[in-house]
Design a protein around this motif. Sequence first.
Motif, PDB file in Angstrom:
ATOM      1  N   LEU A  36       0.803  -1.167   0.084  1.00 30.04           N
ATOM      2  CA  LEU A  36       0.007  -0.088  -0.015  1.00 30.04           C
ATOM      3  C   LEU A  36       1.208   1.138   0.001  1.00 30.04           C
ATOM      4  N   GLU A  37       1.913   1.101   0.563  1.00 31.68           N
ATOM      5  CA  GLU A  37       3.028   2.349   0.721  1.00 31.68           C
ATOM      6  C   GLU A  37       3.527   2.572  -0.664  1.00 31.68           C
ATOM      7  N   GLN A  38       3.842   1.514  -1.325  1.00 35.32           N
ATOM      8  CA  GLN A  38       4.438   1.720  -2.622  1.00 35.32           C
ATOM      9  C   GLN A  38       3.319   2.598  -3.464  1.00 35.32           C
ATOM     10  N   LEU A  39       2.072   1.970  -3.516  1.00 34.40           N
ATOM     11  CA  LEU A  39       0.783   2.248  -4.276  1.00 34.40           C
ATOM     12  C   LEU A  39       0.562   4.008  -3.930  1.00 34.40           C
ATOM     13  N   ALA A  40       0.671   4.299  -2.583  1.00 30.38           N
ATOM     14  CA  ALA A  40       0.452   5.635  -2.149  1.00 30.38           C
ATOM     15  C   ALA A  40       1.444   6.676  -2.583  1.00 30.38           C
ATOM     16  N   MET A  41       2.658   6.075  -2.673  1.00 26.34           N
ATOM     17  CA  MET A  41       3.793   7.021  -2.679  1.00 26.34           C
ATOM     18  C   MET A  41       3.910   7.511  -4.446  1.00 26.34           C
ATOM     19  N   VAL A  42       3.154   6.768  -5.318  1.00 28.60           N
ATOM     20  CA  VAL A  42       3.429   7.355  -6.772  1.00 28.60           C
ATOM     21  C   VAL A  42       3.187   8.768  -6.610  1.00 28.60           C
ATOM     22  N   GLY A  43       4.346   9.499  -7.598  1.00 29.23           N
ATOM     23  CA  GLY A  43       3.918  10.796  -7.560  1.00 29.23           C
ATOM     24  C   GLY A  43       4.818  11.679  -6.438  1.00 29.23           C
ATOM     25  N   GLY A  44       5.242  10.745  -5.493  1.00 28.40           N
ATOM     26  CA  GLY A  44       5.944  11.580  -4.450  1.00 28.40           C
ATOM     27  C   GLY A  44       4.824  11.751  -3.194  1.00 28.40           C
ATOM     28  N   THR A  50      -2.448   6.200  -6.299  1.00 28.68           N
ATOM     29  CA  THR A  50      -2.747   5.038  -7.593  1.00 28.68           C
ATOM     30  C   THR A  50      -4.105   4.715  -7.422  1.00 28.68           C
ATOM     31  N   SER A  51      -4.872   4.841  -8.892  1.00 30.66           N
ATOM     32  CA  SER A  51      -6.163   4.363  -9.083  1.00 30.66           C
ATOM     33  C   SER A  51      -5.941   2.903  -9.589  1.00 30.66           C
ATOM     34  N   LEU A  52      -6.840   2.206  -8.965  1.00 35.03           N
ATOM     35  CA  LEU A  52      -6.601   0.932  -9.508  1.00 35.03           C
ATOM     36  C   LEU A  52      -7.330   0.555 -10.788  1.00 35.03           C
ATOM     37  N   ASN A  53      -6.844  -0.285 -11.709  1.00 36.27           N
ATOM     38  CA  ASN A  53      -7.762  -0.547 -12.938  1.00 36.27           C
ATOM     39  C   ASN A  53      -8.730  -1.540 -12.652  1.00 36.27           C
ATOM     40  N   ILE A  54      -9.816  -2.185 -13.795  1.00 39.97           N
ATOM     41  CA  ILE A  54     -10.835  -3.104 -13.302  1.00 39.97           C
ATOM     42  C   ILE A  54     -10.366  -4.322 -12.848  1.00 39.97           C
ATOM     43  N   ARG A  55      -9.141  -4.770 -13.362  1.00 43.96           N
ATOM     44  CA  ARG A  55      -8.768  -6.222 -12.836  1.00 43.96           C
ATOM     45  C   ARG A  55      -7.999  -6.073 -11.406  1.00 43.96           C
ATOM     46  N   GLU A  56      -7.465  -4.906 -10.926  1.00 43.18           N
ATOM     47  CA  GLU A  56      -6.849  -4.903  -9.722  1.00 43.18           C
ATOM     48  C   GLU A  56      -8.046  -4.484  -8.713  1.00 43.18           C
ATOM     49  N   ARG A  71     -18.712  -4.988 -10.354  1.00 43.03           N
ATOM     50  CA  ARG A  71     -17.225  -4.456 -10.141  1.00 43.03           C
ATOM     51  C   ARG A  71     -17.649  -2.965 -10.199  1.00 43.03           C
ATOM     52  N   ALA A  72     -18.669  -2.296  -9.423  1.00 40.81           N
ATOM     53  CA  ALA A  72     -19.051  -1.134  -9.738  1.00 40.81           C
ATOM     54  C   ALA A  72     -18.379  -0.277  -8.306  1.00 40.81           C
ATOM     55  N   PHE A  73     -17.223  -0.620  -8.107  1.00 37.47           N
ATOM     56  CA  PHE A  73     -16.504  -0.168  -7.046  1.00 37.47           C
ATOM     57  C   PHE A  73     -15.155   0.679  -7.492  1.00 37.47           C
ATOM     58  N   SER A  74     -14.803   1.736  -7.028  1.00 34.65           N
ATOM     59  CA  SER A  74     -13.601   2.544  -7.212  1.00 34.65           C
ATOM     60  C   SER A  74     -12.786   2.696  -6.116  1.00 34.65           C
ATOM     61  N   VAL A  75     -11.604   2.378  -6.351  1.00 36.53           N
ATOM     62  CA  VAL A  75     -10.480   2.505  -5.354  1.00 36.53           C
ATOM     63  C   VAL A  75      -9.298   3.313  -5.875  1.00 36.53           C
ATOM     64  N   LYS A  76      -8.786   4.331  -4.859  1.00 43.23           N
ATOM     65  CA  LYS A  76      -7.706   5.050  -5.009  1.00 43.23           C
ATOM     66  C   LYS A  76      -6.713   4.948  -3.926  1.00 43.23           C
ATOM     67  N   VAL A  77      -5.494   4.517  -3.980  1.00 43.30           N
ATOM     68  CA  VAL A  77      -4.540   4.443  -2.931  1.00 43.30           C
ATOM     69  C   VAL A  77      -3.697   5.882  -2.976  1.00 43.30           C
ATOM     70  N   THR A  78      -3.772   6.535  -1.708  1.00 43.61           N
ATOM     71  CA  THR A  78      -3.035   7.983  -1.596  1.00 43.61           C
ATOM     72  C   THR A  78      -2.484   7.871  -0.323  1.00 43.61           C
ATOM     73  N   PRO A  79      -1.398   8.983  -0.114  1.00 44.34           N
ATOM     74  CA  PRO A  79      -0.757   8.982   1.118  1.00 44.34           C
ATOM     75  C   PRO A  79      -1.700   9.398   2.289  1.00 44.34           C
ATOM     76  N   ALA A  80      -3.052   9.801   1.984  1.00 48.02           N
ATOM     77  CA  ALA A  80      -3.992  10.074   2.932  1.00 48.02           C
ATOM     78  C   ALA A  80      -4.785   8.872   3.434  1.00 48.02           C
ATOM     79  N   GLY A  81      -4.760   8.011   2.398  1.00 49.07           N
ATOM     80  CA  GLY A  81      -5.540   6.561   2.756  1.00 49.07           C
ATOM     81  C   GLY A  81      -6.093   5.981   1.497  1.00 49.07           C
ATOM     82  N   ILE A  82      -6.816   4.960   1.787  1.00 49.42           N
ATOM     83  CA  ILE A  82      -7.544   4.376   0.768  1.00 49.42           C
ATOM     84  C   ILE A  82      -9.042   5.006   0.392  1.00 49.42           C
ATOM     85  N   LEU A  83      -9.116   5.824  -0.553  1.00 51.80           N
ATOM     86  CA  LEU A  83     -10.309   6.279  -0.978  1.00 51.80           C
ATOM     87  C   LEU A  83     -11.116   5.280  -1.644  1.00 51.80           C
ATOM     88  N   TYR A  84     -12.281   5.204  -1.203  1.00 53.60           N
ATOM     89  CA  TYR A  84     -13.375   4.333  -1.832  1.00 53.60           C
ATOM     90  C   TYR A  84     -14.683   4.627  -2.051  1.00 53.60           C
TER      91      TYR A  84
END
Length: 111
Positions: A36-44, A50-56, A71-84
């Motif tokens: 999660l830390e790697q995904l959150a730090m994309v862009g510093g 990171t926004s996950l694609n449909i397969r992820e 699969r009507a669900f959206s997820v974005k992993v950011t330094p602030a947390g997992i937005l869903y």
Amino acid sequence: QRGPRAAVARPAYGEVEEQAGARLREEIVANTGQSLEQLAMVGGEDGEGTSLNIRETPFCPFCQGGKNKDRAFSVKVTPAGILYTCFRGTCGRKGIFPLVPGGTMRRSKPV
């Protein structure tokens, strides 16, 4: 006349969200192969994460995609947390899970 209803054991307030957050964290790591830390730090540190694609993207941890497994669900992993956000009309949950268990959770009620 009906008799008294049997008491139904329900999770304590917040326990459902904690369990859903744990499932979501596990599924994101399993589906992406990254922490999660790697995904959150994309862009510093101030990056957009990171926004996950449909397969992820996993199913909504609250409704599990319903009987049709939508699969009507959206997820974005950011330094602030997992937005869903769940876009299913019968669920509609959205909020932010902390990156680590026990962190501060911001959630919204179902829409």
